[in-house]
Scaffold this motif. Structure first.
Motif, short mmCIF file in Angstrom:
data_model
loop_
_atom_site.label_atom_id
_atom_site.label_comp_id
_atom_site.label_asym_id
_atom_site.label_seq_id
_atom_site.Cartn_x
_atom_site.Cartn_y
_atom_site.Cartn_z
N GLU A 274 -57.75 87.13 -1.50
CA GLU A 274 -57.06 88.42 -1.32
C GLU A 274 -56.49 88.53 0.09
OE1 GLU A 274 -60.27 88.14 -2.46
OE2 GLU A 274 -59.81 88.45 -4.58
N GLN A 275 -57.26 88.13 1.10
CA GLN A 275 -56.77 88.17 2.49
C GLN A 275 -55.59 87.22 2.67
OE1 GLN A 275 -60.55 87.16 4.28
NE2 GLN A 275 -60.81 89.24 5.09
N ASP A 276 -55.67 86.04 2.06
CA ASP A 276 -54.58 85.07 2.12
C ASP A 276 -53.30 85.67 1.54
OD1 ASP A 276 -53.75 82.08 2.44
OD2 ASP A 276 -53.22 82.56 0.35
N ALA A 277 -53.40 86.28 0.38
CA ALA A 277 -52.24 86.89 -0.27
C ALA A 277 -51.69 88.04 0.58
CB ALA A 277 -52.61 87.39 -1.67
N THR A 278 -52.57 88.85 1.14
CA THR A 278 -52.13 89.97 1.98
C THR A 278 -51.43 89.46 3.24
OG1 THR A 278 -53.89 91.41 1.16
CG2 THR A 278 -52.92 91.99 3.30
N ALA A 279 -52.00 88.44 3.88
CA ALA A 279 -51.40 87.89 5.10
C ALA A 279 -50.00 87.35 4.81
CB ALA A 279 -52.29 86.80 5.69
N LYS A 280 -49.86 86.60 3.74
CA LYS A 280 -48.55 86.05 3.37
C LYS A 280 -47.56 87.17 3.09
CE LYS A 280 -50.34 81.76 1.45
NZ LYS A 280 -50.77 81.13 0.20
N HIS A 281 -48.01 88.19 2.35
CA HIS A 281 -47.13 89.31 2.02
C HIS A 281 -46.66 90.01 3.30
CE1 HIS A 281 -45.52 92.91 0.16
NE2 HIS A 281 -46.29 93.61 0.98
N LEU A 282 -47.57 90.30 4.20
CA LEU A 282 -47.20 91.01 5.43
C LEU A 282 -46.29 90.16 6.32
CD1 LEU A 282 -50.57 92.77 6.32
CD2 LEU A 282 -48.45 93.83 5.48
N LEU A 283 -46.55 88.87 6.40
CA LEU A 283 -45.70 88.01 7.23
C LEU A 283 -44.30 87.87 6.63
CD1 LEU A 283 -48.32 85.34 8.27
CD2 LEU A 283 -47.20 87.01 9.76
N ARG A 284 -44.21 87.78 5.32
CA ARG A 284 -42.88 87.71 4.68
C ARG A 284 -42.12 89.03 4.87
NH1 ARG A 284 -45.83 84.77 -0.08
NH2 ARG A 284 -45.52 82.62 0.56
N LEU A 285 -42.83 90.15 4.76
CA LEU A 285 -42.23 91.45 4.99
C LEU A 285 -41.75 91.57 6.43
CD1 LEU A 285 -41.59 94.35 4.04
CD2 LEU A 285 -43.95 94.96 4.70
N LEU A 286 -42.58 91.18 7.36
CA LEU A 286 -42.22 91.22 8.78
C LEU A 286 -40.97 90.38 9.03
CD1 LEU A 286 -44.64 91.01 11.73
CD2 LEU A 286 -42.64 89.59 11.69
N THR A 287 -40.93 89.17 8.49
CA THR A 287 -39.79 88.28 8.67
C THR A 287 -38.52 88.91 8.10
OG1 THR A 287 -41.22 86.33 8.62
CG2 THR A 287 -38.87 85.98 8.18
N ALA A 288 -38.63 89.44 6.89
CA ALA A 288 -37.45 90.07 6.26
C ALA A 288 -36.97 91.26 7.08
CB ALA A 288 -37.80 90.50 4.83
N ASN A 289 -37.89 92.08 7.54
CA ASN A 289 -37.52 93.26 8.32
C ASN A 289 -36.85 92.87 9.63
OD1 ASN A 289 -38.55 94.96 6.38
ND2 ASN A 289 -40.44 95.37 7.48
N VAL A 290 -37.41 91.89 10.33
CA VAL A 290 -36.84 91.48 11.62
C VAL A 290 -35.48 90.83 11.42
CG1 VAL A 290 -37.15 89.92 13.59
CG2 VAL A 290 -39.05 91.32 12.80
N ASN A 291 -35.32 90.02 10.37
CA ASN A 291 -34.04 89.36 10.11
C ASN A 291 -32.97 90.35 9.67
OD1 ASN A 291 -34.89 86.80 10.81
ND2 ASN A 291 -35.44 86.23 8.73
N ARG A 292 -33.39 91.46 9.08
CA ARG A 292 -32.44 92.46 8.61
C ARG A 292 -31.85 93.26 9.77
NH1 ARG A 292 -35.48 95.27 4.85
NH2 ARG A 292 -36.11 96.73 6.45
N THR A 293 -32.62 93.43 10.83
CA THR A 293 -32.14 94.28 11.94
C THR A 293 -31.34 93.50 12.94
OG1 THR A 293 -34.24 93.99 13.11
CG2 THR A 293 -34.00 95.94 11.73
#
Length: 148
Positions: free
Chosen positions: A129-148
């Motif tokens: 569960e922690q692995d899945a959460t970490a991957k989700h948050l890092l992908r979200l962070l990457t998408a958000n930073v690349n979008r701005t």
């Protein structure tokens, strides 16, 4: 948002960027001895992961998957080709496009590589569960930073 972030904290411990940097360095360092056994660098390993999944990809597709420019990717591909793991070929119908495919040695290396994610997962010590959460948050962070 926590209070330190709201206040524009300049404390190192409050910087998400430093936590990411330190984690990235630690994880990459943990990969090093495992990949030395495969005679791969970490970026070369990432290329091989894409090719083990897709068998064949254009340089453009590899760059998109790895978020790398072709100027960074080309030297990696040259070294993998010199090592006999991949083959690069210009497409007949579009000479501007280069297709990358695995050689037999590249395909065979996949079997040896199965131990790598298992060892890294163990070193990270996260629950599934922690692995899945970490991957989700890092992908979200990457998408958000690349979008701005």
């Amino acid at each position: 948002m926590d209070h330190a972030a709201e206040q524009g904290s300049l404390l190192l411990r409050d910087q998400l960027c430093f936590a990411l940097y330190a984690a990235s360095r630690s994880v990459t360092a943990r990969y090093r001895p495992l990949l030395e056994e495969l005679e791969l660098t970490y970026p070369q390993y990432l290329v091989m992961l894409v090719l083990w999944d897709q068998q064949t990809a254009s340089v453009r597709e590899l760059g998109a998957a790895l978020q790398l420019e072709s100027s960074t990717l080309s030297p990696l591909l040259k070294r993998l080709e010199a090592g006999g793991l991949i083959l690069r070929q210009r497409r007949v119908d579009d000479e501007r496009s280069v297709t990358v495919s695995l050689t037999e040695a590249g395909t065979d290396l996949r079997e040896k590589a199965h131990a790598v994610p298992l060892a890294i997962g163990e070193a990270m010590g996260l629950t599934p569960e922690q692995d899945a959460t970490a991957k989700h948050l890092l992908r979200l962070l990457t998408a958000n930073v690349n979008r701005t």
